[in-house]
Design a protein around this motif. Structure first.
Motif, short mmCIF file in Angstrom:
data_model
loop_
_atom_site.label_atom_id
_atom_site.label_comp_id
_atom_site.label_asym_id
_atom_site.label_seq_id
_atom_site.Cartn_x
_atom_site.Cartn_y
_atom_site.Cartn_z
N UNK A 347 0.82 -1.20 0.00
CA UNK A 347 0.00 0.00 0.00
C UNK A 347 0.86 1.26 0.00
N UNK A 351 0.87 4.11 -2.78
CA UNK A 351 0.78 5.53 -2.46
C UNK A 351 1.84 6.33 -3.19
N UNK A 355 1.25 9.42 -5.60
CA UNK A 355 1.84 10.73 -5.29
C UNK A 355 2.55 11.28 -6.52
N UNK A 358 -0.03 12.42 -9.12
CA UNK A 358 -0.76 13.64 -8.76
C UNK A 358 0.17 14.85 -8.82
N UNK B 216 -8.50 23.19 -7.89
CA UNK B 216 -8.75 21.95 -8.62
C UNK B 216 -9.19 20.84 -7.69
N UNK B 217 -9.94 19.90 -8.25
CA UNK B 217 -10.25 18.65 -7.56
C UNK B 217 -9.63 17.53 -8.38
N UNK B 218 -9.84 16.31 -7.96
CA UNK B 218 -9.33 15.18 -8.76
C UNK B 218 -10.48 14.45 -9.39
N UNK B 226 -14.87 20.24 1.08
CA UNK B 226 -13.68 21.00 1.51
C UNK B 226 -13.24 22.04 0.48
N UNK C 280 -6.19 1.42 1.90
CA UNK C 280 -5.24 2.29 2.59
C UNK C 280 -5.63 2.45 4.05
N UNK C 305 -9.84 15.66 3.95
CA UNK C 305 -10.75 16.77 4.02
C UNK C 305 -10.08 18.01 4.60
N UNK C 321 -6.33 21.32 -2.89
CA UNK C 321 -7.19 20.15 -2.77
C UNK C 321 -6.87 19.08 -3.81
N UNK C 322 -6.19 19.49 -4.85
CA UNK C 322 -5.75 18.51 -5.83
C UNK C 322 -4.76 17.54 -5.19
N UNK C 323 -4.09 18.02 -4.15
CA UNK C 323 -3.01 17.24 -3.56
C UNK C 323 -3.47 16.46 -2.33
N UNK C 324 -4.78 16.31 -2.15
CA UNK C 324 -5.23 15.67 -0.92
C UNK C 324 -4.76 14.22 -0.81
N UNK C 325 -4.67 13.53 -1.93
CA UNK C 325 -4.18 12.15 -1.86
C UNK C 325 -2.69 12.11 -1.54
N UNK C 326 -1.98 13.13 -2.01
CA UNK C 326 -0.56 13.20 -1.66
C UNK C 326 -0.44 13.31 -0.15
N UNK C 329 -1.43 9.91 1.53
CA UNK C 329 -0.42 8.85 1.42
C UNK C 329 0.86 9.22 2.17
N UNK C 330 1.18 10.52 2.19
CA UNK C 330 2.37 10.91 2.94
C UNK C 330 2.17 10.64 4.43
N UNK C 332 0.27 8.41 5.62
CA UNK C 332 0.34 6.95 5.76
C UNK C 332 1.79 6.51 5.93
#
Lengths: 557, 400, 353
Positions: A347, A351, A355, A358, B216-218, B226, C280, C305, C321-326, C329-330, C332
């Motif tokens: 996982x 990620x 990363x 994105x 931006x969003x994804x 948010x 995750x 969020x 907000x585009x970087x929320x997954x970054x 995962x960071x 994590x």
């Protein structure tokens, strides 16, 4: 006796319903009607029919094999029954579709589908035809099992080859047209489909060859042929030479599109060889392998692009930087995960992959690497001033890359490092106790894997001439992982086989259009069920697997 | 054993057929990049390369339906039926390249409707142009594709609006017609939405407005609160422009109504959300929302016929907007085939350069999306962008 | 250079630098945000509540992951599709027709009940079918093999559902009883968010009781502990595994209903990303642990969020907000560097994973 028979009947009904449900599912998702537009043998039947009847025919055949030692009437009767039962759910569908508007729920229950299911007749006649035809086909399939091998093999082989040629007729058409001209192509094919006469010819020829093979084998079976080691060695050498020559002239035979397919396969082979080191050799489950592919591609893109982002390198001067950059990232991203095991590793690497994607997409880095608009105007590689624009030419670049990677993998596998990796894969704790430096071994695996992936990415970027972040999503990592496991984990030829099956085959089956991913999913399941150890398992793994079984018989984990 | 029988079967089949080869062309092709010839009963073949798998399926499927209906309506050209070879562009660069190579390896294909996604369009335009084919995209909007300095190639045209045109028109409408002075824009990382949002923001600021937030969003996000809260906190803007597709657009619209601070903000989107599926997705929340894009009621009866056919054939209302552009793209190609095809007994010959020239010379072509006139780099969309408002569950053109 | 890494202390140093960099960026960003103070209080509450609601959904899906992992040690990649298929079916056959006829608002509770029954049946049915066909025959195969069939099943079901119902976005009708907001402690909160949070808490309690107190729950735990010993004790392993799948997919199905209540549209692709996120979350919380999955889901929802606004807004990064997954995962990675077995993971980390 009667008791046994009753159970059999119930079994037949169950199996028939199963076949019926499969056929029904394929119908309601639009699979049958989509393929119903694609004729297989012109004017006779379509690919839709093949899939419609595949389930009852297959199941009848399997069931007949089980009971073929019993009396003939029973085998045939059960075969027919399976076909009839299969048709029942379909008839329910036909009735529902003609009397209600079920299309507001199930969009793919279209008039075309009903037309196909009823053979263009009205409800009653069409339903009867459907029952009779599925029944007869299943009966024939069951009956085929009763024939002696000398008849059965030629018939099945003839049918199989005809269906195979029919399935790939589009590709065949393009090759026949390229080599023999449009005149011949028009004679052999009607539209995209096989001509009935061609189909018959294929059937007869294939059947004849199978017949010949069967008779010859039954004769030669008596005298076991002993092959001397020298002879074996010699024939192996000949095979290698033939293999190399055919690899070299392949693009000439394949033409533009198939070369393109081979190039895509090649890029995945390159990635697969890299991931094979990480997962197959060292046992580190990496689900974010696409990260290094992306880095290789972006470094190549930025360094060579002729647009406003570019730095004016050529393919060859940028290539080392691409590979170096992804190798460095392989080490960099390897460090934080050194202490993690198994699924935690999976996982976290997943990620990392996300990363990187994105970040490539983000507005934050847009001014440097193009963001959503990607990097455009990447030049294709050139040799001595000759641009390798055609897929046929690019093929050689990819081939060289693959050969280098395969050679390196092969040498590494048998090296000291390779053995350390395998020790690591088997048991980390024991490996450490044996004095293996876990940090170095793991990082070297990540670095080597990343280097191959970076190379693949660099070639990918200049092959495409434009790169976008969307090309580097999780699906790529999943594909690469799937292909090394389908091929046989840890096995080098397995990577090639896996890539051919999972990357090459879907390209050739573009007729499935929107159902390609569905087929891909089904294919993964079926292949793993049929061959859990992969299509070309490595010798070590095969041996280990068996030893493991004997040692730990019954233990589940 | 298997291999050997394969080779033998193959050789025998080919050999037996090769014996039958005969005949030769009598027609001399004078076109600089070649001709396509269709014999007596051969259908004219065009290809489509649209996204018909993966998460963006509805976009491409809808366009493909547009092409199929165009073929149905047209029936035949000079006595030849029309056949569609449907390919998948995968909405990705590699998908576009593969589809392109597949198409150009088939010499019986005369032109292509595609691609759906700009990302796929870039490599495909190169492949297709190099091989001498022509392609008309129904939904590529990236400015780069028709920019000779960037990714333009001589076989490439499109009926979709260049982001530069649409983004600017929307900014113009917002500033001059609605009279708003502060706006925010959201994109989803798709080249289409990012390009459109960026052009809108730049044009709006040029006119004198302020962009309070460009964010931006994804793709695939569901919880937009948010980001919407952040937009509200930054202004709140008088107008929010999010030129995204139905899924993300539905979430943004519904949730914008629920976020404190955005109650008074006017919502607006672009042609990626002009469709019946989008009307349903935004529901009540979308009432009064503005959409930039083509004006589909422009063509009068033609579009109504089209919709009737669409519902009959596919059992659903249109699921996206670009079916109209695809329909126009296919018809543009048909018109040019009719113009340049040379009758030769029962067969026809189509010069590839002649077809390209004809396509580029398209002028005042009456389509569903407006009057199409191509410029020298293949931008064919009617420059009149209109703005519609969602009123009582239907789009209503309010500007110009 | 590599030789120097042989020294384990150097590695520790590198890891510390890694942690320090992340923490410094996070703290710096947070302080910058606080000083700049871009958001009013209502924005923060809304964001936090949205995060909790999103986190609740992740938690419910993650529990399915963790349960299956607990008994089979396999990553059930297709779990997101169980979440999707149930609610897709219920939307097409129930919610949409009922919304049009007005039944949904006349008899809201009956409607919810019906939708729940259908959703759970479909989700569980598909899960059991997948388990029977694609996983059970491979229980003794190498561990990566069922992972691949799970991936295959994920693609298959996604596209199967797309084929059944079409590729467009399907609106889920707004229910009158769930529209609007209520004011709690002066802050307006969406009713649908409250429903999600309350339902999740109830489900978690129910699951805990089931697993801990009932006989079936005990058999699941026994199988999770050791399949062979469990079999020797007379526990039907296949049955326990099936029950686990049913349980996990029922939770996923209900998560699907809650998703539809909050977001009011469904799509064949809606399961894939939440599936990955739930995976995750399960790992974050310590895979195999039920409270861990719940906690992991909550953390993940909150990071996604609140994270962009809190950590990145102050740093002046465009489109945070585009970087929320970054961020997710960071965080994590950060948490796993500190605790390689996840927040609550204890038992499994060392021996099995």
């Amino acid at each position: 006796m009667t008791d046994k028979k009753r159970i059999d009947i119930r079994e037949v009904i169950n199996q028939g319903l199963l076949a019926g449900l499969v056929a029904l599912s394929l119908s309601v998702i639009g699979f049958i009607s989509l393929l119903g537009e694609r004729e297989m043998i012109a004017g006779i039947f379509t690919m839709g029919h093949v899939f419609l009847f595949a389930a009852p025919v297959g199941i009848a055949s399997v069931l007949a094999e089980k009971i073929k030692h019993e009396n003939t009437g029973k085998v045939l009767g059960f075969g027919f029954l399976i076909g009839v039962i299969t048709a029942l759910p379909l008839i329910v569908l036909i009735i529902l579709a003609t009397s209600f508007d079920i299309r507001q729920f199930l969009v793919n229950v279209s008039p075309e589908l009903i037309h196909l299911l009823t053979f263009g007749q009205n409800l009653v006649v069409g339903s009867i035809m459907l029952v009779v035809i599925t029944g007869i086909l299943s009966l024939l399939a069951a009956g085929l099992r009763l024939l002696p091998e000398i008849w059965r093999r030629p018939i099945t082989s003839g049918l199989a080859w005809t269906l195979l040629f029919g399935t790939f007729s589009e590709i065949l058409l393009s090759r026949v047209r390229a080599f023999f001209g449009r005149g011949v192509a028009k004679l052999v094919f009607s539209g995209k489909a096989l001509n009935p006469i061609t189909a018959l010819l294929i059937l007869i020829i294939a059947a004849a060859i199978a017949y010949w093979n069967v008779t010859k084998r039954s004769k030669s079976e008596q005298k076991e042929v002993e092959v001397s080691p020298e002879k074996q060695q010699k024939s192996q050498r000949i095979r290698v030479v033939v293999g190399i020559i055919s690899l070299l002239i392949l693009p000439l035979l394949l033409g533009t599109y198939l070369s393109e397919v081979m190039n895509n396969v090649g890029i995945y082979v390159l990635m697969g060889l890299g991931l094979n080191i990480v997962v197959g050799f060292a046992g580190l489950l990496d689900l974010g392998y696409v990260a290094f592919f992306a880095i290789g591609a972006y470094v190549m893109g930025i360094l060579t692009s002729e647009g406003h982002l570019g730095l004016g390198f050529t393919f060859w001067t940028a290539l080392p930087f691409s590979v170096l950059a992804s190798t460095l990232f392989g080490i960099l991203l390897g460090i934080p995960v050194l202490r993690m095991r198994g699924d935690y590793l999976a996982i976290v690497t997943l990620g990392f992959g996300e990363i990187i994607r994105i970040l490539a997409l983000s507005d934050m880095l847009k001014q440097f690497i193009g963001g959503a608009q990607g990097v455009l105007q990447i030049p294709k590689p050139s040799i001595f001033g000759y641009d390798l624009t055609k897929p046929e030419a690019l093929y050689y670049i990819i081939l060289i890359g693959v050969l280098i990677a395969a050679f390196v993998s092969w040498r590494l596998r048998d090296s000291r490092l390779g053995r350390q990796w395998m020790a690591l894969r088997e048991d980390e704790t024991v490996a450490e106790a044996m004095g293996i430096n876990l940090v170095n071994t793991k990082l070297l695996a990540f670095a080597t894997g990343a280097a191959f992936s970076g190379l693949a990415g660099a070639i990918f970027a200049s092959k495409l001439t434009s790169i976008f972040p969307h090309s580097f999503n999780l699906i790529v990592s999943i594909n690469v992982l799937s292909l090394i496991i389908v091929g046989g984990i840890g096995s080098l030829p397995g990577v090639v086989v896996g890539a051919l099956i999972l990357v090459g085959l879907p390209e050739l089956l573009r007729e499935f259009a929107e159902h390609r991913l569905l087929m891909y999913g089904a294919l993964l399941i079926v292949m793993m069920l049929a061959k859990p150890e992969g299509f070309w398992p490595s010798e070590t793994i095969k041996r280990e697997l068996h030893a493991h079984k004997e040692f730990e018989a019954g233990s589940s984990d | 054993m298997l291999k050997r029988s394969f080779i033998i079967v193959g050789l025998l089949v080919i050999a037996s057929m090769a014996l039958a080869a005969c005949g030769g062309p009598t027609f001399e092709c004078e076109d600089p990049i070649g001709c396509v010839t269709y014999g007596a009963d051969e259908p004219i073949r065009i290809a489509s390369a649209l996204v018909i798998s993966g998460p963006n399926t509805d976009l491409g499927t809808d366009s493909q339906y547009g092409v199929e209906i165009a073929i149905d309506f047209k029936g035949e050209i000079m006595g030849h039926a029309i056949e569609l070879q449907a390919e998948d562009d995968g909405c990705s660069a590699e998908g576009g390249q593969s589809a392109g190579q597949k198409i150009v390896s088939d010499p019986t294909i005369v032109a292509v409707v595609g691609t759906s996604c700009s990302g796929a369009g870039v490599p495909m335009s190169e492949v297709v142009s190099e091989a001498g084919y022509a392609m008309v995209s129904p939904s590529n909007t990236s400015p780069a594709l028709t920019d000779p300095e960037s990714a333009w190639n001589p076989g490439y045209l499109r009926t979709a609006h260049n982001d530069k045109v649409q983004g600017k028109a929307m900014a113009d409408f917002a500033y001059n017609v609605l009279g708003v002075t502060s706006a925010a824009a959201i994109h989803d990382g798709d080249p289409y939405t990012e390009g459109l949002a960026a052009v809108f923001a730049a044009s709006f600021e040029e006119l004198g407005g302020t962009i309070v937030e460009f964010t931006a969003v994804n793709k695939g996000d569901t919880d937009m609160r948010p980001v919407l809260s952040a937009v509200a906190a930054a202004g709140p803007p008088e107008l929010l422009y999010y030129p995204v597709f139905t899924a993300e657009g539905g979430f943004l619209t519904k949730q914008a109504k629920e976020v404190s601070g955005l109650e008074g903000t006017v919502l607006s989107a672009a042609d990626g959300m002009i469709s019946d599926a989008a009307i349903e997705a935004v529901g009540e929340a979308g009432e009064g929302m503005y959409f930039s894009g083509p004006d589909l009621s422009f063509s009068g009866g033609l579009y109504e016929d089209f919709i009737a056919k669409y519902e009959e054939k596919y059992g659903a209302k249109p699921i996206s907007v670009f079916h109209a552009h695809a329909f126009d793209a296919a018809n543009m190609i048909f018109a040019c085939i009719e113009e340049v095809a040379m009758q030769d007994g029962d067969s026809i010959h189509i010069g590839r350069q002649a077809l390209r020239t004809c396509l580029y010379a398209t002028s005042g072509f009456e389509g569903i999306t407006g009057e199409l006139t191509c410029n020298e780099y293949g931008d064919c969309a009617d420059p009149k962008i209109s703005v519609s408002q969602l009123n009582g569950g239907a789009y209503e053109r309010i500007w110009p | 250079m590599l030789r120097r890494l042989q020294d384990i202390n150097v590695l520790d140093l590198v890891l510390w630098v890694f942690r320090a960099v992340i923490i410094i960026v996070v703290v710096w960003g947070t302080i910058a945000t606080i000083i700049e103070n871009p958001y009013p209080a209502v924005t923060w509450t809304e964001t936090i509540i949205a995060g909790i609601a999103q986190g609740s959904l992740y938690a419910l899906i993650a529990i399915g992951y963790t349960l299956v992992y607990g008994v089979l040690f396999m990553i059930n990649f297709a779990h997101g599709e169980f979440f999707m298929s149930g609610i897709m079916t219920a939307t097409i056959f129930l919610a949409q027709p009922m919304g049009e006829s007005g039944f949904l608002d006349t008899y809201p509770f009956i409607s919810i009940l019906l939708i729940t029954v259908v959703t759970v049946l479909v989700s569980v049915g598909i899960a059991l079918l997948t388990e029977r066909v694609a996983y059970r025959p491979l229980r003794k195969a190498p561990r990566l093999v069922p992972l691949i069939t799970a991936i295959g099943a994920s693609f298959f079901w996604q596209n199967f559902i797309r084929g059944l119902y079409g590729s467009e976005v399907k609106p889920f009708p707004q229910m009158a009883i769930m529209a609007g907001k209520v004011s709690i402690a002066g802050f307006p909160i969406l009713k649908s968010h409250i429903v999600v949070i309350v339902a999740t808490i109830l489900m978690l309690i129910g699951l805990y009781v089931f697993v801990m107190k009932t006989k079936t729950g005990k058999s699941i735990r026994a199988v999770a502990e050791n399949k062979d010993v469990a079999a020797l004790m007379g526990i039907d392993v296949d049955r326990a595994v099936s029950t686990t799948f049913a349980l996990g997919s029922a939770m996923a199905g209900i998560a699907g209903i809650l998703y539809a209540f909050v977001f009011r549209q469904v799509h064949f692709y809606m399961g894939f990303i939440p599936g990955i996120k739930a995976f995750t979350a399960a790992v974050l919380g310590g895979i195999g642990s039920i409270p861990g999955a719940a906690l992991g889901g909550l953390f993940l929802g909150m990071f996604e969020s609140v994270g962009p606004g809190l950590f990145l807004e102050g740093l002046g990064i465009p489109a945070p907000h585009q970087l929320k997954d970054v961020i997710a995962f960071t965080m994590l990675v950060l948490i796993l560097i500190f605790r390689p077995q996840g927040i609550l993971g204890e038992r499994l980390a060392e021996e099995k994973a």
